[in-house]
Design an enzyme around this catalytic site. Structure first.
Site, PDB file in Angstrom:
ATOM      1  N   GLU A 201       0.815  -1.209   0.000  1.00 53.09           N
ATOM      2  CA  GLU A 201       0.000   0.000   0.000  1.00 53.09           C
ATOM      3  C   GLU A 201       0.853   1.267   0.000  1.00 53.09           C
ATOM      4  O   GLU A 201       1.926   1.311   0.597  1.00 53.09           O
ATOM      5  CB  GLU A 201      -0.933  -0.012   1.209  1.00 53.09           C
ATOM      6  CG  GLU A 201      -1.948  -1.139   1.077  1.00 53.09           C
ATOM      7  CD  GLU A 201      -2.994  -1.154   2.159  1.00 53.09           C
ATOM      8  OE1 GLU A 201      -4.100  -1.595   1.886  1.00 53.09           O
ATOM      9  OE2 GLU A 201      -2.707  -0.732   3.295  1.00 53.09           O
TER      10      GLU A 201
ATOM     11  N   CYS B 239       3.390   8.355   1.533  1.00 45.22           N
ATOM     12  CA  CYS B 239       3.871   7.351   2.476  1.00 45.22           C
ATOM     13  C   CYS B 239       4.125   6.064   1.692  1.00 45.22           C
ATOM     14  O   CYS B 239       3.211   5.508   1.079  1.00 45.22           O
ATOM     15  CB  CYS B 239       2.815   7.145   3.565  1.00 45.22           C
ATOM     16  SG  CYS B 239       3.267   5.888   4.753  1.00 45.22           S
TER      17      CYS B 239
ATOM     18  N   CYS C  83       5.944  -7.313   7.402  1.00 49.19           N
ATOM     19  CA  CYS C  83       7.081  -6.889   8.234  1.00 49.19           C
ATOM     20  C   CYS C  83       7.391  -8.002   9.216  1.00 49.19           C
ATOM     21  O   CYS C  83       6.479  -8.618   9.778  1.00 49.19           O
ATOM     22  CB  CYS C  83       6.749  -5.601   8.986  1.00 49.19           C
ATOM     23  SG  CYS C  83       8.169  -4.986   9.937  1.00 49.19           S
TER      24      CYS C  83
ATOM     25  N   CYS D  28       5.624  -5.706  15.714  1.00 54.87           N
ATOM     26  CA  CYS D  28       5.215  -4.792  16.785  1.00 54.87           C
ATOM     27  C   CYS D  28       3.763  -5.114  17.155  1.00 54.87           C
ATOM     28  O   CYS D  28       2.922  -5.349  16.277  1.00 54.87           O
ATOM     29  CB  CYS D  28       5.363  -3.338  16.346  1.00 54.87           C
ATOM     30  SG  CYS D  28       7.075  -2.913  15.984  1.00 54.87           S
TER      31      CYS D  28
ATOM     32  N   CYS E 251       0.626  -3.286  15.532  1.00 56.46           N
ATOM     33  CA  CYS E 251       0.727  -2.909  14.124  1.00 56.46           C
ATOM     34  C   CYS E 251       0.027  -3.897  13.206  1.00 56.46           C
ATOM     35  O   CYS E 251       0.284  -5.104  13.260  1.00 56.46           O
ATOM     36  CB  CYS E 251       2.201  -2.787  13.741  1.00 56.46           C
ATOM     37  SG  CYS E 251       2.450  -2.517  11.985  1.00 56.46           S
TER      38      CYS E 251
ATOM     39  N   GLY F  45       6.407  -2.307   6.409  1.00 59.78           N
ATOM     40  CA  GLY F  45       7.783  -2.781   6.504  1.00 59.78           C
ATOM     41  C   GLY F  45       8.708  -1.893   7.307  1.00 59.78           C
ATOM     42  O   GLY F  45       8.404  -0.738   7.602  1.00 59.78           O
ATOM     43  N   GLU F  46       9.839  -2.476   7.697  1.00 60.34           N
ATOM     44  CA  GLU F  46      10.913  -1.740   8.383  1.00 60.34           C
ATOM     45  C   GLU F  46      11.958  -1.405   7.316  1.00 60.34           C
ATOM     46  O   GLU F  46      12.693  -2.282   6.852  1.00 60.34           O
ATOM     47  CB  GLU F  46      11.503  -2.626   9.494  1.00 60.34           C
ATOM     48  CG  GLU F  46      12.864  -2.210  10.009  1.00 60.34           C
ATOM     49  CD  GLU F  46      12.954  -0.773  10.514  1.00 60.34           C
ATOM     50  OE1 GLU F  46      12.278  -0.433  11.476  1.00 60.34           O
ATOM     51  OE2 GLU F  46      13.740   0.024   9.913  1.00 60.34           O
TER      52      GLU F  46
ATOM     53  N   SER G  28      11.519   6.155   8.627  1.00 63.58           N
ATOM     54  CA  SER G  28      11.014   5.834   9.957  1.00 63.58           C
ATOM     55  C   SER G  28      11.487   4.438  10.331  1.00 63.58           C
ATOM     56  O   SER G  28      11.279   3.484   9.585  1.00 63.58           O
ATOM     57  CB  SER G  28       9.484   5.881   9.925  1.00 63.58           C
ATOM     58  OG  SER G  28       8.976   5.434  11.154  1.00 63.58           O
TER      59      SER G  28
ATOM     60  N   SER H 191      10.451   5.031  16.025  1.00 61.71           N
ATOM     61  CA  SER H 191       9.219   4.580  16.685  1.00 61.71           C
ATOM     62  C   SER H 191       9.550   4.180  18.116  1.00 61.71           C
ATOM     63  O   SER H 191      10.123   3.122  18.340  1.00 61.71           O
ATOM     64  CB  SER H 191       8.651   3.362  15.944  1.00 61.71           C
ATOM     65  OG  SER H 191       8.368   3.701  14.621  1.00 61.71           O
ATOM     66  N   LEU H 192       9.185   5.023  19.047  1.00 62.08           N
ATOM     67  CA  LEU H 192       9.537   4.775  20.450  1.00 62.08           C
ATOM     68  C   LEU H 192       8.440   3.965  21.155  1.00 62.08           C
ATOM     69  O   LEU H 192       8.669   2.882  21.631  1.00 62.08           O
ATOM     70  CB  LEU H 192       9.738   6.133  21.133  1.00 62.08           C
ATOM     71  CG  LEU H 192      10.867   6.265  22.140  1.00 62.08           C
ATOM     72  CD1 LEU H 192      12.167   5.700  21.620  1.00 62.08           C
ATOM     73  CD2 LEU H 192      11.038   7.746  22.479  1.00 62.08           C
ATOM     74  N   HIS H 193       7.284   4.534  21.272  1.00 64.27           N
ATOM     75  CA  HIS H 193       6.067   3.872  21.743  1.00 64.27           C
ATOM     76  C   HIS H 193       6.050   3.463  23.217  1.00 64.27           C
ATOM     77  O   HIS H 193       5.034   2.975  23.702  1.00 64.27           O
ATOM     78  CB  HIS H 193       5.710   2.656  20.887  1.00 64.27           C
ATOM     79  CG  HIS H 193       5.635   2.967  19.428  1.00 64.27           C
ATOM     80  ND1 HIS H 193       5.006   4.076  18.936  1.00 64.27           N
ATOM     81  CD2 HIS H 193       6.132   2.315  18.342  1.00 64.27           C
ATOM     82  CE1 HIS H 193       5.105   4.097  17.613  1.00 64.27           C
ATOM     83  NE2 HIS H 193       5.788   3.056  17.235  1.00 64.27           N
TER      84      HIS H 193
ATOM     85  N   ASN I 224      -4.953   3.505  15.731  1.00 62.00           N
ATOM     86  CA  ASN I 224      -6.063   3.191  14.829  1.00 62.00           C
ATOM     87  C   ASN I 224      -6.429   1.724  14.973  1.00 62.00           C
ATOM     88  O   ASN I 224      -5.699   0.861  14.498  1.00 62.00           O
ATOM     89  CB  ASN I 224      -5.647   3.460  13.386  1.00 62.00           C
ATOM     90  CG  ASN I 224      -5.530   4.943  13.141  1.00 62.00           C
ATOM     91  OD1 ASN I 224      -6.510   5.674  13.212  1.00 62.00           O
ATOM     92  ND2 ASN I 224      -4.321   5.402  12.905  1.00 62.00           N
TER      93      ASN I 224
ATOM     94  N   CYS J   5      -1.848   5.573  10.125  1.00 55.09           N
ATOM     95  CA  CYS J   5      -0.608   4.927  10.543  1.00 55.09           C
ATOM     96  C   CYS J   5      -0.864   3.596  11.262  1.00 55.09           C
ATOM     97  O   CYS J   5      -1.728   3.507  12.111  1.00 55.09           O
ATOM     98  CB  CYS J   5       0.127   5.868  11.487  1.00 55.09           C
ATOM     99  SG  CYS J   5       1.718   5.251  11.928  1.00 55.09           S
TER     100      CYS J   5
HETATM  101  S1  SF4 Z   1       5.349  -0.784  13.375  1.00 57.38           S
HETATM  102 FE1  SF4 Z   1       6.791  -0.789  11.631  1.00 57.38          FE
HETATM  103  S2  SF4 Z   1       8.501  -2.125  12.328  1.00 57.38           S
HETATM  104 FE2  SF4 Z   1       6.774  -2.549  13.693  1.00 57.38          FE
HETATM  105  S3  SF4 Z   1       5.728  -4.323  12.744  1.00 57.38           S
HETATM  106 FE3  SF4 Z   1       4.730  -2.442  11.966  1.00 57.38          FE
HETATM  107  S4  SF4 Z   1       5.747  -2.006  10.027  1.00 57.38           S
HETATM  108 FE4  SF4 Z   1       7.079  -3.422  11.182  1.00 57.38          FE
END
Ligand code: SF4
Length: 365
Positions: free
Chosen positions: A91, A104, A111, A115, A118, A168-169, A200, A222-224, A299, A342
């Site tokens: 996407e 984006c 991925c 996380c 996600c 993805g990362e 990111s 991405s801290l979170h 979300n 996001c």
């Molecule tokens: S937040 Fe980013 S790094 Fe983490 S699983 Fe999702 S896409 Fe991968």
């Protein structure tokens, strides 16, 4: 099989031209036709000799991923689902605002980092995207958006900013992402400034150091979570690259970064990471790093197991950060109704890790 010229940056195109017996300046012409003009038809490249056009038609193609679906939300956010073969889809999302237009872009099919909150991570991982599949997202979006764009106050072109924040990362697909970044920055291609291109990452420290040396664009991390115990749960890569080391890598990155701050992303999860005490802990964690905090209301997606923090909790959290002098923004949630916000990019992933099956089983259990 034909060579896809979208796979090449300037250096790659020069190598390709040398191979077919053409002079280096042809590579620059080709780069401009492909990326500046968005041209995929060699016959339309009017300043190339006929013989060269025929040679190119026989040996090469300019082929972005094919569009499976194209949706625009009432707020103007537009999302494409693109096919990358074998049943996989990725996407790409365009977010227009008055003064900028942000694209984006995805870097992988799924991925592997899993996380907890996600949607992409929940689906597992299939493979890295090629350069043609990464830059092809920009090529395609730029082409279709330019057709309808009329220059507006505040911006001259539809896409002014890129964020590598899709599926993805990016830093685990390092070479292909960096070649794509080179194209985004190249004056003969998209000519974007480093400040307007953001990678990111969830914190792949060795790759952050390589990016700093190789192509230091703006960085978002991405801290979170404000501590390792919670981040180990939410962002499992933290077990390998814990916070203290991650913040050290951020400090090193700042020495070469095009902006004098790092953006820290923090998804707001109800009752998980959104208390006032956690906001204070976050202040202590980042106090020595020039940074901006971006709070992202979660979300929800089916079976996520998380809820979005209340508006009150987000305000309280933001106030603690701001009172401590940290520049803090709360991301506007856009494109909700087309699942383009996001953490919601889902695409179509034929999972090779079988994580998707495990998650479904875990959810069911
Ligand atoms: S937040 Fe980013 S790094 Fe983490 S699983 Fe999702 S896409 Fe991968």
């Amino acid at each position: 099989m034909s060579i896809n010229l979208l796979d090449f940056d300037a250096k790659g195109l020069a190598g390709f031209c040398a191979k077919i017996g053409e002079k280096p300046f042809r590579a620059r012409q080709l780069l401009r036709w492909i990326h500046r003009a968005g041209e995929a038809d060699f016959d339309a490249m009017s300043d190339l000799a006929k013989g060269l056009r025929e040679k190119l038609s026989a040996a090469a193609v300019i082929e972005p991923p094919k569009v499976i679906s194209d949706h625009t939300a009432p707020d103007g956010t537009r999302k494409w689902l693109l096919s990358v073969g074998a049943g996989n889809g990725i996407e790409t999302v365009y977010i227009p605002e008055t003064s900028r237009g942000t694209l984006c872009i995805s870097s992988q099919v799924g991925c592997a980092l899993a996380c907890a909150f996600c949607s992409t991570g929940r689906q597992g991982f299939n493979r890295n995207l090629t350069v043609a599949e990464i830059i092809g997202q920009l090529w395609w979006a730029n082409k279709v958006l330019t057709e309808t764009f009329t220059s507006e106050a505040g911006r001259e072109r539809p896409i002014t900013n890129i964020v590598m924040m899709g599926m993805g990362e990016p830093l685990t697909n390092f070479e292909n992402v960096v070649t794509s970044l080179d194209l985004m920055l190249d004056d003969n291609a998209y000519g974007l400034s480093r400040r307007r291109v953001t990678v990111s990452t969830s914190g792949i420290i060795p790759a952050m150091d390589r990016l700093r040396e190789r192509c230091p664009v703006a960085l978002a991390v991405s801290l979170h979570a404000p501590n390792d115990a919670l981040r180990d749960q939410l962002v499992p890569i933290n077990r390998k690259y814990p916070l203290r080391e991650l913040l050290g890598a951020c400090e090193r990155y700042l020495q070469s970064a095009p902006r004098d701050f790092i953006t820290f992303e923090y998804v707001m999860l109800d009752g998980v990471n959104d208390s006032v005490a956690q906001a204070r802990e976050l202040v202590q964690l980042v106090r020595n790093i020039p940074c901006k905090l971006n709070l992202i209301p979660f979300n929800p997606f089916p079976d996520s197991g998380f809820k979005r923090s209340s508006a009150n909790a987000v305000s309280r959290f933001r106030d603690v950060l701001m009172e401590a002098g940290l520049v803090t923004t709360v991301r506007k949630t856009r494109g909700d109704d087309i699942a383009a916000a996001c953490g919601q990019l889902a695409g179509k992933v034929l999972d090779k890790t079988r994580r998707a099956h495990r998650s479904i089983a875990e959810t069911a259990g």
